[in-house]
Design a protein around this motif. Structure first.
Motif, PDB file in Angstrom:
ATOM      1  N   GLY A  81      -2.958  13.755  10.162  1.00 62.37           N
ATOM      2  CA  GLY A  81      -1.876  12.848  10.030  1.00 62.37           C
ATOM      3  C   GLY A  81      -0.523  13.391  10.311  1.00 62.37           C
ATOM      4  N   VAL A  82      -0.561  14.777  10.282  1.00 68.83           N
ATOM      5  CA  VAL A  82       0.734  15.447  10.799  1.00 68.83           C
ATOM      6  C   VAL A  82       0.940  15.079  12.208  1.00 68.83           C
ATOM      7  CG1 VAL A  82       1.950  17.653  11.379  1.00 68.83           C
ATOM      8  CG2 VAL A  82       0.870  17.261   9.278  1.00 68.83           C
ATOM      9  N   ALA A  83      -0.212  15.122  13.068  1.00 74.34           N
ATOM     10  CA  ALA A  83       0.107  14.786  14.605  1.00 74.34           C
ATOM     11  C   ALA A  83       0.409  13.444  14.838  1.00 74.34           C
ATOM     12  CB  ALA A  83      -1.264  14.906  14.954  1.00 74.34           C
ATOM     13  N   LEU A  84      -0.249  12.278  13.798  1.00 73.61           N
ATOM     14  CA  LEU A  84       0.279  10.972  14.000  1.00 73.61           C
ATOM     15  C   LEU A  84       1.675  10.704  13.667  1.00 73.61           C
ATOM     16  CD1 LEU A  84      -2.772   9.182  12.582  1.00 73.61           C
ATOM     17  CD2 LEU A  84      -2.310   9.296  14.873  1.00 73.61           C
ATOM     18  N   VAL A  85       2.222  11.497  12.736  1.00 76.98           N
ATOM     19  CA  VAL A  85       3.571  11.491  12.347  1.00 76.98           C
ATOM     20  C   VAL A  85       4.604  11.786  13.522  1.00 76.98           C
ATOM     21  CG1 VAL A  85       5.593  12.275  10.750  1.00 76.98           C
ATOM     22  CG2 VAL A  85       3.290  11.630   9.784  1.00 76.98           C
ATOM     23  N   PRO A 136       5.795  15.147   7.413  1.00 78.73           N
ATOM     24  CA  PRO A 136       6.137  13.577   7.031  1.00 78.73           C
ATOM     25  C   PRO A 136       7.310  13.577   5.958  1.00 78.73           C
ATOM     26  CG  PRO A 136       4.009  14.101   6.852  1.00 78.73           C
ATOM     27  CD  PRO A 136       4.541  15.505   6.968  1.00 78.73           C
ATOM     28  N   CYS A 137       7.615  14.296   5.122  1.00 82.71           N
ATOM     29  CA  CYS A 137       8.710  14.353   4.182  1.00 82.71           C
ATOM     30  C   CYS A 137       9.910  14.792   5.175  1.00 82.71           C
ATOM     31  CB  CYS A 137       8.547  15.284   3.035  1.00 82.71           C
ATOM     32  SG  CYS A 137       9.734  15.283   1.562  1.00 82.71           S
ATOM     33  N   THR A 138      10.034  15.625   5.970  1.00 77.90           N
ATOM     34  CA  THR A 138      11.169  15.682   6.769  1.00 77.90           C
ATOM     35  C   THR A 138      11.621  14.584   7.461  1.00 77.90           C
ATOM     36  OG1 THR A 138      10.743  18.230   7.038  1.00 77.90           O
ATOM     37  CG2 THR A 138      12.051  17.224   8.578  1.00 77.90           C
ATOM     38  N   ALA A 139      10.490  13.866   8.179  1.00 75.80           N
ATOM     39  CA  ALA A 139      10.553  12.645   8.976  1.00 75.80           C
ATOM     40  C   ALA A 139      11.544  11.400   7.955  1.00 75.80           C
ATOM     41  CB  ALA A 139       9.500  11.957   9.495  1.00 75.80           C
ATOM     42  N   LEU A 140      11.019  11.449   6.756  1.00 78.45           N
ATOM     43  CA  LEU A 140      11.676  10.602   5.704  1.00 78.45           C
ATOM     44  C   LEU A 140      12.947  10.804   5.432  1.00 78.45           C
ATOM     45  CD1 LEU A 140       8.665   9.899   3.260  1.00 78.45           C
ATOM     46  CD2 LEU A 140       9.628   8.149   4.683  1.00 78.45           C
ATOM     47  N   ILE A 141      13.327  11.942   5.330  1.00 74.85           N
ATOM     48  CA  ILE A 141      14.715  12.392   5.134  1.00 74.85           C
ATOM     49  C   ILE A 141      15.456  12.237   6.370  1.00 74.85           C
ATOM     50  CG2 ILE A 141      15.978  14.489   4.658  1.00 74.85           C
ATOM     51  CD1 ILE A 141      13.741  15.633   3.023  1.00 74.85           C
ATOM     52  N   TRP A 158      15.252   9.957   8.690  1.00 76.44           N
ATOM     53  CA  TRP A 158      15.314   8.685   8.990  1.00 76.44           C
ATOM     54  C   TRP A 158      16.681   8.107   8.728  1.00 76.44           C
ATOM     55  CZ3 TRP A 158      12.392   4.311   6.155  1.00 76.44           C
ATOM     56  CH2 TRP A 158      12.319   3.194   6.625  1.00 76.44           C
ATOM     57  N   PRO A 159      17.075   8.149   7.482  1.00 80.42           N
ATOM     58  CA  PRO A 159      18.639   7.630   7.192  1.00 80.42           C
ATOM     59  C   PRO A 159      19.609   8.577   7.568  1.00 80.42           C
ATOM     60  CG  PRO A 159      17.816   8.658   5.016  1.00 80.42           C
ATOM     61  CD  PRO A 159      16.535   8.619   6.071  1.00 80.42           C
ATOM     62  N   LEU A 160      19.484   9.940   7.769  1.00 77.67           N
ATOM     63  CA  LEU A 160      20.640  10.803   8.066  1.00 77.67           C
ATOM     64  C   LEU A 160      20.825  10.776   9.513  1.00 77.67           C
ATOM     65  CD1 LEU A 160      19.764  14.091   5.726  1.00 77.67           C
ATOM     66  CD2 LEU A 160      21.448  12.225   5.665  1.00 77.67           C
ATOM     67  N   PHE A 161      19.779  10.642  10.253  1.00 74.48           N
ATOM     68  CA  PHE A 161      19.934  10.810  11.921  1.00 74.48           C
ATOM     69  C   PHE A 161      19.400   9.491  12.472  1.00 74.48           C
ATOM     70  CE2 PHE A 161      19.071  15.284  10.240  1.00 74.48           C
ATOM     71  CZ  PHE A 161      20.427  15.729  10.405  1.00 74.48           C
ATOM     72  N   GLY A 162      18.972   8.540  11.651  1.00 72.41           N
ATOM     73  CA  GLY A 162      18.457   7.370  12.495  1.00 72.41           C
ATOM     74  C   GLY A 162      17.190   7.559  13.232  1.00 72.41           C
ATOM     75  N   GLU A 163      16.471   8.343  12.881  1.00 71.26           N
ATOM     76  CA  GLU A 163      14.862   8.665  13.599  1.00 71.26           C
ATOM     77  C   GLU A 163      14.141   7.592  12.777  1.00 71.26           C
ATOM     78  OE1 GLU A 163      14.165  12.565  13.295  1.00 71.26           O
ATOM     79  OE2 GLU A 163      15.757  13.248  14.381  1.00 71.26           O
ATOM     80  N   ALA A 164      13.717   6.596  13.469  1.00 72.57           N
ATOM     81  CA  ALA A 164      12.902   5.323  13.276  1.00 72.57           C
ATOM     82  C   ALA A 164      11.326   6.032  12.774  1.00 72.57           C
ATOM     83  CB  ALA A 164      12.833   4.289  14.028  1.00 72.57           C
ATOM     84  N   LEU A 165      10.816   5.118  11.863  1.00 73.83           N
ATOM     85  CA  LEU A 165       9.294   5.511  11.552  1.00 73.83           C
ATOM     86  C   LEU A 165       8.739   4.308  12.007  1.00 73.83           C
ATOM     87  CD1 LEU A 165       9.807   7.024   8.206  1.00 73.83           C
ATOM     88  CD2 LEU A 165       9.417   8.423  10.158  1.00 73.83           C
ATOM     89  N   GLY A 166       7.672   4.499  13.095  1.00 73.90           N
ATOM     90  CA  GLY A 166       6.638   3.565  13.389  1.00 73.90           C
ATOM     91  C   GLY A 166       5.536   3.286  12.486  1.00 73.90           C
ATOM     92  N   VAL A 205       0.919   5.528   9.047  1.00 69.40           N
ATOM     93  CA  VAL A 205      -0.477   5.749   8.859  1.00 69.40           C
ATOM     94  C   VAL A 205      -0.424   7.078   8.887  1.00 69.40           C
ATOM     95  CG1 VAL A 205      -2.622   5.634  10.019  1.00 69.40           C
ATOM     96  CG2 VAL A 205      -1.225   3.733   9.986  1.00 69.40           C
ATOM     97  N   GLY A 206      -0.013   8.106   9.600  1.00 72.67           N
ATOM     98  CA  GLY A 206      -0.071   9.361   9.595  1.00 72.67           C
ATOM     99  C   GLY A 206       0.275   9.984   8.185  1.00 72.67           C
ATOM    100  N   MET A 207       1.534   9.567   7.579  1.00 72.08           N
ATOM    101  CA  MET A 207       1.625   9.799   6.308  1.00 72.08           C
ATOM    102  C   MET A 207       0.671   9.627   5.363  1.00 72.08           C
ATOM    103  SD  MET A 207       5.536   9.163   5.860  1.00 72.08           S
ATOM    104  CE  MET A 207       7.018   9.744   7.484  1.00 72.08           C
ATOM    105  N   ALA A 208       0.109   8.503   5.276  1.00 72.79           N
ATOM    106  CA  ALA A 208      -1.117   8.333   4.384  1.00 72.79           C
ATOM    107  C   ALA A 208      -2.241   9.213   4.515  1.00 72.79           C
ATOM    108  CB  ALA A 208      -1.431   6.820   4.629  1.00 72.79           C
ATOM    109  N   LEU A 209      -2.686   9.454   5.638  1.00 72.46           N
ATOM    110  CA  LEU A 209      -3.641  10.339   6.051  1.00 72.46           C
ATOM    111  C   LEU A 209      -3.511  11.729   5.520  1.00 72.46           C
ATOM    112  CD1 LEU A 209      -4.857   9.394   9.581  1.00 72.46           C
ATOM    113  CD2 LEU A 209      -5.883   8.865   7.345  1.00 72.46           C
TER     114      LEU A 209
END
Length: 297
Positions: A140-144, A258-263, A265-273, A278-282
């Protein structure tokens, strides 16, 4: 210090969730602060402020200080591993060009490494179900982080620094579980941050110019990392280590990228595909699976 036992709901969900959330902000703080100071200079300042604040708290609350040299030694070693080697490796790696996502993925191997060593060193039995959960979490981390992996991993020295960070947090978690379970979180942490600072400051003087741009962004990043990470998240980590199996606690680190990626996203505009989602769910499923079991022999 005897840590009060919170309600069962907080023990089961609240403390681990809060730990993951706070720990995940570490990469954000590093990203904000590193443009304004060298990595070792940044960390030396962080350790000094954290040790000073905790010393004041310990004195004000009359916390017991370690009396035996062996205690001081154990706490210092754990501090060098958890703070000095782990944070030093991550910060140096990022400063040398390793993408934060790649660094997080390298350190994300920690739960697997901890589980592999916990049996021999701590007598914990890692069940097949837990191994499956750890593997699922790593996938899951690799997918994120899949999109970031193609953006570069910096030079060989930066990658090596991240590998050193991986072994630092793994060894530190196991050492703290074995030798620091009864540590007072106030005075013991003073010893740990002081040890990390005494090891980091000479390296900063030797390899960096130690200049700092004291602008608002750097001050915010420094205070955030001191108050939220060094004092808050690290204390929660030690509470979790004290109360749970090391391999089970380590599995929570799979949730950090995954949690860092969520944070971010709004701060630095790093989009989540969709792949990242799916990786977060796994990852969540893997942590849930790995967190069930880990017993002592």
């Amino acid at each position: 210090m005897t840590v009060p036992r919170p309600p069962a709901s907080l023990q089961g969900v609240g403390i681990p969730a809060l730990f993951v959330l706070l720990w995940s902000t570490g990469f954000i703080g590093a990203r904000l602060g590193l443009p304004h100071a060298g990595p070792l200079t940044f960390l030396a300042l962080r350790y000094a402020i954290a040790a000073g604040l905790l010393a004041l708290v310990a004195l004000a609350t009359r916390a017991p200080w370690p009396r035996r040299p062996a205690e001081l030694g154990h706490y210092a070693v754990a501090g060098l591993l958890v703070h000095g080697v782990y944070l030093g490796g991550v910060f140096v790696g990022i400063s040398l060009g390793v993408e934060a996502g790649v660094s997080a993925l390298i350190v994300g191997l920690q739960p697997l490494l901890t589980a592999a060593l916990a049996g021999a060193l701590l007598g914990e039995r890692v069940a097949p179900r837990q191994w499956a959960g750890l593997g699922l979490g790593l996938l899951g981390v690799a997918l994120v982080l899949a999109r970031k992996l193609g953006q570069g991993s910096g030079d060989a020295l930066g990658a090596l620094a991240c590998v050193a960070a991986l072994f630092g947090i793994t060894a530190g978690t196991l050492y703290q579980k074995r030798h620091g379970a009864g540590m007072d979180l106030r005075t013991g942490s003073v010893v740990q941050f002081a040890a990390a600072g005494l090891a980091t400051a000479p390296l900063a003087l030797l390899f960096e110019d130690t200049s700092v741009e004291w602008d608002g962004e750097f001050v915010f990043a420094l205070l955030w990392l001191v108050l939220v990470l060094s004092l808050g998240a690290v204390s929660l980590l030690y509470v979790l280590i004290r109360r749970g199996a090391a391999s089970r606690v380590a599995s929570l680190f799979f949730l950090v990228p995954p949690c860092t990626a969520l944070i971010a996203w709004p701060l630095f505009g790093e989009a989540l595909g969709p792949v990242a989602l799916v990786g977060m769910a796994l990852t969540a499923a893997g942590v849930a699976l790995a967190s069930r079991g880990a017993t002592s022999r």
